[in-house]
Design a protein around this motif. Sequence first.
Motif, PDB file in Angstrom:
ATOM      1  N   UNK A   1     100.377  49.227   3.240  1.00  0.00           N
ATOM      2  CA  UNK A   1     100.547  47.590   2.962  1.00  0.00           C
ATOM      3  C   UNK A   1     101.809  46.799   3.171  1.00  0.00           C
ATOM      4  N   UNK A   2     101.281  45.628   3.627  1.00  0.00           N
ATOM      5  CA  UNK A   2     102.618  44.510   4.204  1.00  0.00           C
ATOM      6  C   UNK A   2     102.454  43.786   4.175  1.00  0.00           C
ATOM      7  N   UNK A   3     104.414  43.235   4.300  1.00  0.00           N
ATOM      8  CA  UNK A   3     104.356  42.234   4.038  1.00  0.00           C
ATOM      9  C   UNK A   3     104.672  40.881   5.275  1.00  0.00           C
ATOM     10  N   UNK A   4     104.770  39.993   5.120  1.00  0.00           N
ATOM     11  CA  UNK A   4     104.459  38.866   6.769  1.00  0.00           C
ATOM     12  C   UNK A   4     104.573  37.378   6.126  1.00  0.00           C
ATOM     13  N   UNK A   5     106.350  37.076   6.844  1.00  0.00           N
ATOM     14  CA  UNK A   5     106.906  35.879   6.575  1.00  0.00           C
ATOM     15  C   UNK A   5     106.921  35.174   7.798  1.00  0.00           C
ATOM     16  N   UNK A   6     106.690  34.278   7.753  1.00  0.00           N
ATOM     17  CA  UNK A   6     106.635  32.704   7.907  1.00  0.00           C
ATOM     18  C   UNK A   6     108.028  32.448   8.295  1.00  0.00           C
ATOM     19  N   UNK A   7     108.323  32.012   9.303  1.00  0.00           N
ATOM     20  CA  UNK A   7     109.774  31.028  10.299  1.00  0.00           C
ATOM     21  C   UNK A   7     109.466  30.019  10.169  1.00  0.00           C
TER      22      UNK A   7
ATOM     23  N   UNK B   1     115.083  44.998  10.786  1.00  0.00           N
ATOM     24  CA  UNK B   1     113.591  45.601  10.106  1.00  0.00           C
ATOM     25  C   UNK B   1     112.034  44.232  10.311  1.00  0.00           C
ATOM     26  N   UNK B   2     112.373  43.296  10.749  1.00  0.00           N
ATOM     27  CA  UNK B   2     111.016  42.203  10.706  1.00  0.00           C
ATOM     28  C   UNK B   2     110.825  42.086  12.245  1.00  0.00           C
ATOM     29  N   UNK B   3     109.362  42.398  12.176  1.00  0.00           N
ATOM     30  CA  UNK B   3     108.876  43.058  13.518  1.00  0.00           C
ATOM     31  C   UNK B   3     108.130  41.242  13.649  1.00  0.00           C
ATOM     32  N   UNK B   4     108.228  40.995  15.286  1.00  0.00           N
ATOM     33  CA  UNK B   4     107.302  39.824  15.865  1.00  0.00           C
ATOM     34  C   UNK B   4     106.378  40.163  16.013  1.00  0.00           C
ATOM     35  N   UNK B   5     105.107  39.054  15.661  1.00  0.00           N
ATOM     36  CA  UNK B   5     103.784  39.429  15.067  1.00  0.00           C
ATOM     37  C   UNK B   5     103.268  38.174  16.509  1.00  0.00           C
ATOM     38  N   UNK B   6     103.264  36.545  16.040  1.00  0.00           N
ATOM     39  CA  UNK B   6     102.612  36.004  17.338  1.00  0.00           C
ATOM     40  C   UNK B   6     103.810  35.117  17.052  1.00  0.00           C
TER      41      UNK B   6
ATOM     42  N   UNK C   1     107.168  21.749  16.950  1.00  0.00           N
ATOM     43  CA  UNK C   1     107.122  22.666  15.453  1.00  0.00           C
ATOM     44  C   UNK C   1     106.519  24.375  16.115  1.00  0.00           C
ATOM     45  N   UNK C   2     107.588  25.417  15.559  1.00  0.00           N
ATOM     46  CA  UNK C   2     107.337  26.823  16.257  1.00  0.00           C
ATOM     47  C   UNK C   2     107.363  27.187  14.869  1.00  0.00           C
ATOM     48  N   UNK C   3     105.873  28.086  14.678  1.00  0.00           N
ATOM     49  CA  UNK C   3     105.088  29.227  13.104  1.00  0.00           C
ATOM     50  C   UNK C   3     105.784  30.155  14.297  1.00  0.00           C
ATOM     51  N   UNK C   4     107.342  31.635  13.150  1.00  0.00           N
ATOM     52  CA  UNK C   4     106.760  32.652  14.104  1.00  0.00           C
ATOM     53  C   UNK C   4     106.451  33.066  13.144  1.00  0.00           C
ATOM     54  N   UNK C   5     105.636  34.233  13.282  1.00  0.00           N
ATOM     55  CA  UNK C   5     105.512  35.217  11.865  1.00  0.00           C
ATOM     56  C   UNK C   5     105.979  36.645  11.838  1.00  0.00           C
TER      57      UNK C   5
END
Lengths: 391, 107
Positions: free
Chosen positions: A51-57, A75-80, A91-95
């Motif tokens: 179970x993971x939480x994902x967030x977009x910035x 605690x928020x690890x960069x994915x892509x 416009x840059x979407x960080x996950x």
Amino acid sequence: MSEKLVRKWLLDDIADIDCNESWLSDLAQEGLFLDHLGARFAYFKRDTPRTMRYRFDVLSRMLTSDELGLYDSCGWHFVTLYNEVTFGADVIYYVFTTDENATVPELHTDPMEQAASLVHLHRQSTVNLVLMIALTAVVVGVQIYMTAFTSPSTRFNTLVYGGSNYIWTTFYAFYIWQGARRYLAVRRLRRRLSGGQTLDHHADYRKVHRNGKIANIAFWGIYGLLLLVLVLIGTIFLERGTQKPIPAELNFPAARLAELETDPALELSQRTVWNHQRYLTGAVVDDIFEEGYLGSKRVYLSTTCYRLPFAFEAPAVLEGMMDRYGTYFTENAHRADTEPFDEAWITDATDGRRECYLFARRGREVWCIYLESDTQGVENILPLLAEKLDG
Amino acid sequence: METSAPMTEAMYYVLLTLSVPSHGYQLLSAIARASRGRVQMGPGTLYGVLTRLESEKMIQVVNDDGRRKTYEITEPGKAALAQETSRLQAMLADQERWEGEVKCLKN
């Protein structure tokens, strides 16, 4: 050894961030972890379900390594990231991701500030939508203008050959739908955040995905079909200039040279060309060109028959064809309406010219006939053609 | 007198703590210290506020070594912060005075 990635269609707009966060979290529970994002697909690595939480910035600039390090220490690890450039604005979407049970502060702790961070995206989505609508209005407007208000020749070309416009209109309609979807998603997010509510990171995305699937299948299906028809027309049906055997029975109404000159020998002419073409507008165009000799005199007859999708197009096509033959024809033409034709025009061979033209229409069929003969007038073709129609 | 819209909590604390030039890590801990642990700002919010305040010229970068940026508050930022502090103090004073009046009316 390279790890095999699982590809999944992005059925929702990337800017619909709460639904995408929810979707990615659900996939992580199935053992699929986001690796990177493309324009139309997301790519996942397989691993043990968690179970993971994902967030977009959503940002308008790239983060430095130090800034990414700060996210990581929180605690928020960069994915892509996915960098979208439209009309010059990035416009840059960080996950980012973190474990569901990790005791870390949310990525965004202030809804009002998150709403402010979407201003750039909101402006971009509005400009995109307005530009797409304006562009489509221009394309459709030009199409309407060319069909209704231009010279007869241009109208003729648009009605008979202008099929590729349908592909572009389909293409633009799809992008307007995408633009509207993004605009509405961003507006919904901003309204929620501006009202002081945090995003629902478990938002129900299933309905959006279902609509996205239907729209994508419909668009790519129609688009693919139109392209296929275009390719087929290009490779199979368009055979202009190639000589081929004439079928025993022509599949369109045309008077033959041998019938007109009452000389069966002309039927055996080797200099006969027959064409059959279809266009994306729905028009079917058949040609037959026949050449022979009566003694030492050359005789020539060509018939082009346009079968249009709708009868109301026929007068414009007839007028367009007449216009194509220029002033000689229009100055010498006279009406020769006879049953069963709705309209017929003839130019007689005058001033030592052997060439005569006949233009006629009936229902959704239009004929352009050209004759060179010393013994027959083009008006003699009308009864022969009428017989074929009655038959 | 020109008045600006009320600040968000995040904006207020960033301006407040940038009286001492700081980079991101320092800011997060300074904000937690200034709010006595009440405000635990997320990194997304922090960089959103920093980007916005910088574009509005309320803060400026005083050191950028390509890896780490150090920010400090500018004069317009100080003025905005002072105005917001006055507004909050006035609100608190109003609240205390009003509660006092209500107490008197009840007695």
